[in-house]
Design a protein around this motif. Structure first.
Motif, short mmCIF file in Angstrom:
data_model
loop_
_atom_site.label_atom_id
_atom_site.label_comp_id
_atom_site.label_asym_id
_atom_site.label_seq_id
_atom_site.Cartn_x
_atom_site.Cartn_y
_atom_site.Cartn_z
N MET A 105 0.83 -1.21 0.00
CA MET A 105 0.00 0.00 0.00
C MET A 105 0.86 1.25 0.00
O MET A 105 0.54 2.25 -0.65
N ALA A 106 1.96 1.23 0.76
CA ALA A 106 2.85 2.39 0.79
C ALA A 106 3.42 2.68 -0.59
O ALA A 106 3.49 3.83 -1.03
N ASP A 107 3.82 1.61 -1.30
CA ASP A 107 4.36 1.79 -2.65
C ASP A 107 3.31 2.36 -3.60
O ASP A 107 3.59 3.24 -4.43
N LEU A 114 1.16 6.86 -6.70
CA LEU A 114 0.04 7.73 -7.00
C LEU A 114 0.40 9.20 -6.75
O LEU A 114 0.04 10.08 -7.53
N GLY A 115 1.12 9.44 -5.66
CA GLY A 115 1.57 10.80 -5.38
C GLY A 115 2.50 11.32 -6.45
O GLY A 115 2.39 12.49 -6.87
N VAL A 116 3.39 10.47 -6.92
CA VAL A 116 4.31 10.85 -8.00
C VAL A 116 3.52 11.16 -9.28
O VAL A 116 3.82 12.12 -9.99
#
Length: 416
Positions: A1-3, A8-10
């Protein structure tokens, strides 16, 4: 999930930077979004081993794919909001003349070009759609940015786009049924019947718009307006896909249904940020799944298509302006404005990709058509916005050329 959250942020950050850069350069954001997706995807950054971190690229996650679908749905919903039945009927004769000229010239040329390249009817029809349809989103934005929206040339531009959108709605439904049904017209006849029947149901929904959807948004609570609208829109789009009809078609007709209510302006204000967010994801996703190395194999096709279809759009747009009673200069502006291709061409390409994923369309052919569509849209989006932004020299050249071929009194009356 962190990845996934990091990726998604990138993606959102890349879309924001690409959009700001495009605005600074006075260009459409669509090509910049696509290029940013390419650069950050597995086919560019994924091929580079970075120091310390190794391979670091944005993957085609479920959220990005779903976000791209929502981007298509919201884009077409907003286009539907611009076209209610009353507006269509008021100028139906001029719209029909201009639109038929546009369809006959550009779709016809695209069909011949596609047949000569691929030698088969279904790919030829897909190519014809890709090179025929102009970008409603880019053209409308350019009209506003250039201040043309209040000018006489805006009416034939928007009227022809209405014709194109209505034609492409039926086109997408039929082509989706054929491609997803196995690629043969005879074998997919039942699916086409279902698609056409579903369109008729949607048209009935448009006619009932004020009574049904009007009640849904009859509230002062913005939260409920957004949730109810999305509930109808996304559900109908999902039903359409389940029946083998393009979700873009369904969204367009849902937008037309809401356009017949008194809440169009409020819906546009509330949903515009959501539309722009997911539309950005859609164009980013297009770049993400496209290998730029494939452009080398379709470079010749793109070059020929650009050289062939830019003059045809200029001609059909000019004739469309004349059909609305405009003079030479403003009719030339119509032709320049119609050259831009964008979101619809990419949506058509995704039908081929979806068919390949479903095992009903040749994967290699789908890859070629997708690469061609993306490269073609990149060139035409930049070229079209540049022609609109620098229209004065072209207008003057056309006026001077035509004035030299007719009596002085006639030339003087045709310059506006």
């Amino acid at each position: 999930m962190a990845d996934l959250l990091l990726e998604l942020g990138v993606a959102f950050a890349a879309i924001a930077v690409a959009g700001a850069l495009a605005n600074r350069l006075g260009q459409s954001v669509i090509p910049s979004y696509i290029v940013s997706g390419m650069l950050l995807g597995e086919f560019v950054l994924g091929r580079i081993a970075l120091p310390v971190v190794g391979e670091a690229f944005v993957t085609e996650s479920v959220f990005l794919s779903l976000g791209a679908e929502l981007g298509i749905v919201l884009l077409l919903f907003f286009l539907g909001l611009e076209f209610n039945l009353t507006r269509l009927l008021a100028r139906r004769r001029a719209i029909t003349r201009a639109g038929t000229i546009d369809l006959g010239i550009n779709f016809g040329v695209g069909l011949v070009f596609g047949w000569l390249v691929f030698g088969a009817p279904v790919p030829a029809v897909l190519v014809a759609g890709i090179v025929y349809i102009s970008s409603s989103a880019v053209i409308t934005k350019s009209l506003i940015d250039l201040g043309w929206i209040a000018n006489d040339e805006a009416e034939p531009l928007l009227g022809t786009l209405v014709y194109e959108d209505l034609f492409i709605a039926v086109y997408l439904a039929v082509v989706s049924a054929v491609v997803l049904g196995g690629g043969g017209v005879a074998a997919a006849a039942a699916d086409v019947g279902v698609a056409v029947g579903f369109i008729l149901v949607l048209l009935a929904g448009v006619a009932a718009g004020p009574q049904f959807v009007g009640r849904l948004v009859e509230t002062t609570d913005h939260e409920f307006v957004v949730l109810r609208t999305l509930g109808v829109l996304v559900t109908v789009a999902g039903v359409a896909l389940a029946l083998g009809v393009s979700e873009a078609v369904a969204a367009f007709f849902v937008g037309m249904a809401f356009a017949s209510t008194e809440h169009t302006a409020a819906l546009e204000e509330l949903l515009e940020p959501l539309r722009d967010t997911f539309a950005g994801l859609f164009f980013f996703w297009i770049g993400l799944v496209t290998d730029p190395l494939l452009f080398g194999s379709v470079f010749g096709l793109i070059a020929v298509a650009v050289a062939l279809t830019t003059p045809t759009k200029l001609l059909s747009g000019y004739l469309g302006g004349r059909a609305f009673g405009l003079g030479v200069r403003r009719s030339t502006r119509v032709g320049l404005g119609m050259t831009t291709r964008g979101e619809f061409s990419l949506i058509i390409a995704t039908i081929a990709v979806s068919g390949a994923e479903a095992g009903t369309f040749d994967p290699a052919l789908a890859t070629t058509i997708n690469a061609f569509a993306v490269g073609y849209v990149l060139v035409m989006a930049v070229l079209g916005t540049a022609l609109m932004g620098r229209s004065e020299p072209v207008e003057s050249a056309v006026v001077s050329w035509l004035d030299g071929r007719r009596p002085a009194s006639t030339a003087d009356r045709s310059r506006d």
